[in-house]
Design an enzyme around this catalytic site. Structure first.
Site, PDB file in Angstrom:
ATOM      1  N   GLY A 243      -1.592   3.775  33.594  1.00  0.00           N
ATOM      2  CA  GLY A 243      -2.717   2.844  33.476  1.00  0.00           C
ATOM      3  C   GLY A 243      -4.035   3.552  33.759  1.00  0.00           C
ATOM      4  O   GLY A 243      -5.045   3.303  33.087  1.00  0.00           O
TER       5      GLY A 243
ATOM      6  N   ILE B  49       5.846   4.025  31.478  1.00  0.00           N
ATOM      7  CA  ILE B  49       6.129   2.582  31.510  1.00  0.00           C
ATOM      8  C   ILE B  49       4.926   1.883  32.129  1.00  0.00           C
ATOM      9  O   ILE B  49       4.404   2.334  33.147  1.00  0.00           O
ATOM     10  CB  ILE B  49       7.376   2.279  32.394  1.00  0.00           C
ATOM     11  CG1 ILE B  49       8.665   2.786  31.745  1.00  0.00           C
ATOM     12  CG2 ILE B  49       7.492   0.781  32.729  1.00  0.00           C
ATOM     13  CD1 ILE B  49       9.142   1.991  30.533  1.00  0.00           C
TER      14      ILE B  49
ATOM     15  N   HIS C 157       8.681  -2.558  37.271  1.00  0.00           N
ATOM     16  CA  HIS C 157       7.278  -2.550  37.703  1.00  0.00           C
ATOM     17  C   HIS C 157       6.926  -3.789  38.527  1.00  0.00           C
ATOM     18  O   HIS C 157       6.393  -3.668  39.627  1.00  0.00           O
ATOM     19  CB  HIS C 157       6.331  -2.467  36.508  1.00  0.00           C
ATOM     20  CG  HIS C 157       4.887  -2.539  36.916  1.00  0.00           C
ATOM     21  ND1 HIS C 157       4.056  -1.457  36.929  1.00  0.00           N
ATOM     22  CD2 HIS C 157       4.142  -3.590  37.359  1.00  0.00           C
ATOM     23  CE1 HIS C 157       2.867  -1.825  37.356  1.00  0.00           C
ATOM     24  NE2 HIS C 157       2.896  -3.115  37.623  1.00  0.00           N
TER      25      HIS C 157
ATOM     26  N   ARG D 290     -40.855   0.121  39.497  1.00  0.00           N
ATOM     27  CA  ARG D 290     -39.936   1.260  39.337  1.00  0.00           C
ATOM     28  C   ARG D 290     -40.663   2.580  39.617  1.00  0.00           C
ATOM     29  O   ARG D 290     -40.069   3.512  40.150  1.00  0.00           O
ATOM     30  CB  ARG D 290     -39.287   1.268  37.961  1.00  0.00           C
ATOM     31  CG  ARG D 290     -40.232   1.370  36.815  1.00  0.00           C
ATOM     32  CD  ARG D 290     -39.480   1.491  35.496  1.00  0.00           C
ATOM     33  NE  ARG D 290     -40.420   1.511  34.394  1.00  0.00           N
ATOM     34  CZ  ARG D 290     -40.935   0.428  33.822  1.00  0.00           C
ATOM     35  NH1 ARG D 290     -40.584  -0.766  34.238  1.00  0.00           N
ATOM     36  NH2 ARG D 290     -41.803   0.532  32.839  1.00  0.00           N
TER      37      ARG D 290
ATOM     38  N   SER E  33     -36.877   6.820  32.728  1.00  0.00           N
ATOM     39  CA  SER E  33     -37.249   5.400  32.720  1.00  0.00           C
ATOM     40  C   SER E  33     -37.031   4.767  34.087  1.00  0.00           C
ATOM     41  O   SER E  33     -37.817   3.936  34.530  1.00  0.00           O
ATOM     42  CB  SER E  33     -36.396   4.632  31.702  1.00  0.00           C
ATOM     43  OG  SER E  33     -36.568   5.177  30.424  1.00  0.00           O
TER      44      SER E  33
ATOM     45  N   GLU F 269     -21.997   4.694  32.864  1.00  0.00           N
ATOM     46  CA  GLU F 269     -22.417   3.852  33.983  1.00  0.00           C
ATOM     47  C   GLU F 269     -21.260   3.514  34.931  1.00  0.00           C
ATOM     48  O   GLU F 269     -21.431   3.461  36.150  1.00  0.00           O
ATOM     49  CB  GLU F 269     -23.057   2.555  33.472  1.00  0.00           C
ATOM     50  CG  GLU F 269     -24.338   2.742  32.671  1.00  0.00           C
ATOM     51  CD  GLU F 269     -24.096   3.134  31.210  1.00  0.00           C
ATOM     52  OE1 GLU F 269     -22.935   3.094  30.766  1.00  0.00           O
ATOM     53  OE2 GLU F 269     -25.072   3.479  30.519  1.00  0.00           O
TER      54      GLU F 269
ATOM     55  N   PHE G  88     -27.552  -2.940  31.804  1.00  0.00           N
ATOM     56  CA  PHE G  88     -26.289  -2.196  31.805  1.00  0.00           C
ATOM     57  C   PHE G  88     -25.541  -2.342  33.131  1.00  0.00           C
ATOM     58  O   PHE G  88     -24.528  -1.669  33.351  1.00  0.00           O
ATOM     59  CB  PHE G  88     -26.530  -0.723  31.452  1.00  0.00           C
ATOM     60  CG  PHE G  88     -27.195  -0.537  30.114  1.00  0.00           C
ATOM     61  CD1 PHE G  88     -26.830  -1.331  29.032  1.00  0.00           C
ATOM     62  CD2 PHE G  88     -28.198   0.401  29.920  1.00  0.00           C
ATOM     63  CE1 PHE G  88     -27.450  -1.197  27.791  1.00  0.00           C
ATOM     64  CE2 PHE G  88     -28.818   0.538  28.688  1.00  0.00           C
ATOM     65  CZ  PHE G  88     -28.450  -0.264  27.622  1.00  0.00           C
TER      66      PHE G  88
ATOM     67  N   HIS H 215     -36.043  -2.476  34.811  1.00  0.00           N
ATOM     68  CA  HIS H 215     -36.266  -3.249  33.582  1.00  0.00           C
ATOM     69  C   HIS H 215     -35.480  -4.561  33.643  1.00  0.00           C
ATOM     70  O   HIS H 215     -34.581  -4.801  32.855  1.00  0.00           O
ATOM     71  CB  HIS H 215     -35.906  -2.427  32.341  1.00  0.00           C
ATOM     72  CG  HIS H 215     -36.730  -1.177  32.219  1.00  0.00           C
ATOM     73  ND1 HIS H 215     -36.507  -0.082  33.007  1.00  0.00           N
ATOM     74  CD2 HIS H 215     -37.786  -0.872  31.425  1.00  0.00           C
ATOM     75  CE1 HIS H 215     -37.394   0.864  32.703  1.00  0.00           C
ATOM     76  NE2 HIS H 215     -38.183   0.407  31.761  1.00  0.00           N
TER      77      HIS H 215
HETATM   78  C1  LIG Z   1      -8.230  -2.648  35.938  1.00  0.00           C
HETATM   79  C2  LIG Z   1      -6.865  -3.261  35.965  1.00  0.00           C
HETATM   80  N1  LIG Z   1      -6.333  -3.737  34.838  1.00  0.00           N
HETATM   81  C3  LIG Z   1      -5.106  -4.309  34.845  1.00  0.00           C
HETATM   82  C4  LIG Z   1      -4.389  -4.380  36.002  1.00  0.00           C
HETATM   83  C5  LIG Z   1      -3.045  -5.067  36.029  1.00  0.00           C
HETATM   84  N2  LIG Z   1      -1.984  -4.034  36.151  1.00  0.00           N
HETATM   85  C6  LIG Z   1      -1.463  -3.709  37.332  1.00  0.00           C
HETATM   86  S1  LIG Z   1      -0.348  -2.490  37.224  1.00  0.00           S
HETATM   87  C7  LIG Z   1      -0.518  -2.383  35.532  1.00  0.00           C
HETATM   88  C8  LIG Z   1       0.280  -1.397  34.738  1.00  0.00           C
HETATM   89  C9  LIG Z   1       0.026  -0.012  35.191  1.00  0.00           C
HETATM   90  O1  LIG Z   1       0.971   0.870  34.642  1.00  0.00           O
HETATM   91  P1  LIG Z   1       1.221   2.281  35.301  1.00  0.00           P
HETATM   92  O2  LIG Z   1      -0.059   2.882  35.709  1.00  0.00           O
HETATM   93  O3  LIG Z   1       2.104   3.061  34.387  1.00  0.00           O
HETATM   94  O4  LIG Z   1       1.998   1.924  36.654  1.00  0.00           O
HETATM   95  P2  LIG Z   1       3.588   1.900  36.848  1.00  0.00           P
HETATM   96  O5  LIG Z   1       4.148   1.014  35.786  1.00  0.00           O
HETATM   97  O6  LIG Z   1       4.049   3.314  36.708  1.00  0.00           O
HETATM   98  O7  LIG Z   1       3.768   1.344  38.234  1.00  0.00           O
HETATM   99  C10 LIG Z   1      -1.465  -3.316  35.095  1.00  0.00           C
HETATM  100  C11 LIG Z   1      -1.835  -3.508  33.668  1.00  0.00           C
HETATM  101  C12 LIG Z   1      -4.994  -3.848  37.181  1.00  0.00           C
HETATM  102  N3  LIG Z   1      -4.370  -3.861  38.365  1.00  0.00           N
HETATM  103  N4  LIG Z   1      -6.196  -3.287  37.125  1.00  0.00           N
END
Ligand SMILES: Cc1ncc(C[n+]2csc(CCOP(=O)(O)OP(=O)(O)O)c2C)c(N)n1
Length: 505
Positions: free
Chosen positions: A37, A68, A142, A236, A263, A290, A316, A340
């Site tokens: 993730g 996974i 998971h 600013r 800016s 950002e 932003f 801004h």
């Molecule tokens: C920014 C964010 N988006 C979505 C989630 C929800 N979320 C928690 S764990 C996960 C999956 C992560 O997968 P991975 O990094 O492969 O972890 P693993 O399955 O190996 O534990 C998601 C989508 C979150 N915690 N944070």
């Protein structure tokens, strides 16, 4: 990922400022663990692109690659070659084929440490739910509890002889006690080195200044820090002046913008630019990133020793917000210079006109939104931010400001105060901040012509005003005055710029 990059930048900067031959007083690696993730999220690309550019050779990323995530195999949404991407960012990449092989991980970390020119990325191939026969390698490992039967089967499979849940065997405690003893020796060695360093380089009492919070009272009593102005100047620009005064008083001030420093007026003159070649530079160039910028700001603050600010256009702040929320949750006093803030910013059109952002940030708990209307309030905003121990400050610097120089304006440190009063009990109190304060003062004058008694309250920071004593709040907004109006420009379908009056009562 972003905060780790900030920590590695802080280490590199402090090492450049403080280390002397034979005295590596700042000398550590930054390790960060991430999953699939983390590699999918855009922030890691932003942050790692900068880490590679800056040659953060002591940053080591350990990637738990189990392929996974919640919805199943990462193949459904994520097929790129992560290692090639990391190489393109300028990382050294290393792969450990078997995540259960601790020696192989150790060896990979040694290879990572040996290259101090490039950050390192170690892909460690693992299996989610390792050891549980029914769940290993499956997405169900998971989020779903394993269940009693699966836990039993996993214990048998792994040869785990203890029945009690969450049991930590004695030998683990022994291992950690041994580690603590070893590391106590390392600490004693560092303390001895630091003592010798202080003897040899007495000028390095600077260390103390970097590692102690600024004396809030002395700063606030320093008249040179209270800007006044007899002609109109954008806040600013005044903020830029404050940055350039504070940078000499607080040598550990470091910061920059997401490619908008000219800016945002955030450049520190003669303070150098932080780069791979010049890590002692104090001006940070985040590029157009950002979100990573804000995470990096958090990481720098969490590392310790430095006082960071980050900057971009107010609109932003949408890109900044998730990491600003983490600053608020963690109590990190990072300073945000968001310029801004007028909806009438004009030439760039609707993409650059902030509408709902002010309400969003004001609604965020544990986050101070400061919207100064003039020179003195800009001083108050910066002094409040620079001396804040627990809150984050958010600073706005509007385009148009009033021409004012007032004694009483130090009351801006109280978040809200009477800026323009009438004789006797007011018929109405106008409350405004930033560029609307001037408008309120003008409205007051017009209404006075009609015989109305109006008090104008400038409220640069609602959060700080809320923290004042009941007596003070009553003195500014007496309960007997039942009419209060707050001012804010709103866009209309007919075009931006119509003034809306919002009843507070
Ligand atoms: C920014 C964010 N988006 C979505 C989630 C929800 N979320 C928690 S764990 C996960 C999956 C992560 O997968 P991975 O990094 O492969 O972890 P693993 O399955 O190996 O534990 C998601 C989508 C979150 N915690 N944070």
């Amino acid at each position: 990922m972003g905060m780790a990059v900030g920590m590695a930048m802080a280490e590199k900067h402090l090492a450049a400022v403080f280390n002397k031959e034979n005295y590596p007083v700042v000398d550590h690696f930054t390790y960060v663990l991430g999953g699939d993730g983390c590699m999918m999220e855009g922030i890691s690309s932003e942050a790692f692109s900068l880490a590679g550019t800056l040659g953060l050779g002591k940053l080591i990323v350990l990637y738990d690659s189990n392929r996974i995530s919640i919805e199943g195999s990462t193949d459904i949404a994520f097929r790129e070659n992560v290692e090639e991407r990391m190489k393109a960012f300028g990382f050294q990449t290393i792969t450990v084929e078997d995540g259960t092989d601790i020696d192989a991980i150790g060896a990979a970390i040694e290879v990572a440490k040996a290259d101090t020119e490039h950050p390192s990325f170690i892909t460690i191939k693992t299996q989610i739910g390792f050891g549980c026969p029914a769940k290993q390698g499956k997405a169900s490992a998971h989020g779903e509890p394993l269940g009693v039967d699966n836990i039993k089967a996993m214990r048998e499979n792994l040869g785990w002889k203890y029945e009690e849940p969450f049991f930590v065997p004695e030998e683990v405690y022994e291992h950690y006690s041994r580690l603590a003893e070893e590391k106590a020796d390392t600490e004693a060695e560092w303390n001895a080195m630091f003592a010798a360093y202080c003897d040899e380089y007495p000028e390095m009492e600077l260390w103390e200044q970097y590692h102690t919070a600024p004396d809030a009272k002395a700063l606030i009593e320093n008249e040179a820090l209270w800007l006044t102005k007899d002609k109109a100047e954008a806040t600013r620009s005044l903020s830029g002046k404050m940055i350039n005064i504070l940078k000499d008083i607080m040598p550990n001030m470091i910061g920059g913008s997401a490619d908008l420093a000219p800016s945002n007026k955030t450049a520190m003159k003669d303070a150098g630019d932080f780069s791979a070649e010049n890590p002692a530079g104090r001006n940070l160039h985040f590029g157009v990133r950002e979100l990573a910028m804000t995470a990096i700001g958090n990481g720098i603050m969490l590392h310790g020793g430095l006082r960071a600010y980050v900057a971009t256009f107010f609109v932003f702040s949408d890109y900044v917000k998730p990491m600003a929320r983490l600053s608020a949750l963690m109590g990190v006093p990072l300073t945000f210079v968001l310029t801004h803030d007028s909806i009438g910013v004009g030439e760039d059109g609707p993409t650059h006109e902030p509408i709902e952002q002010l309400a969003m940030f004001r609604a965020m708990p544990n986050f101070h939104v400061f919207r100064p209307c003039d020179a003195t309030e800009t001083s108050a905003a910066w002094l409040s931010a620079a001396t804040s121990k627990r809150h984050r400050q958010r600073l706005f610097f509007p385009d148009r400001i009033s021409i004012r120089s007032r004694e009483a304006a130090k009351d801006a440190l109280k978040g809200g105060y009477v800026i323009d009063d009438c004789e006797g009990t007011p018929d109405l109190i106008l409350i405004a901040s930033g560029s609307e304060v001037d408008l309120a003062v003008k409205a007051k004058a017009e209404l006075a012509n009609e015989g109305k008694k109006i008090r104008v309250v400038s409220m640069p920071c609602m959060d700080i005003f809320e923290e004042q004593s009941a007596e003070y709040k009553e003195s500014v907004l007496p309960k007997e005055v039942r009419r209060e109006l707050s001012l804010r420009h709103f866009p209309t379908s007919a075009g931006a710029g119509m003034l809306a009056w919002t009843a507070l009562m």
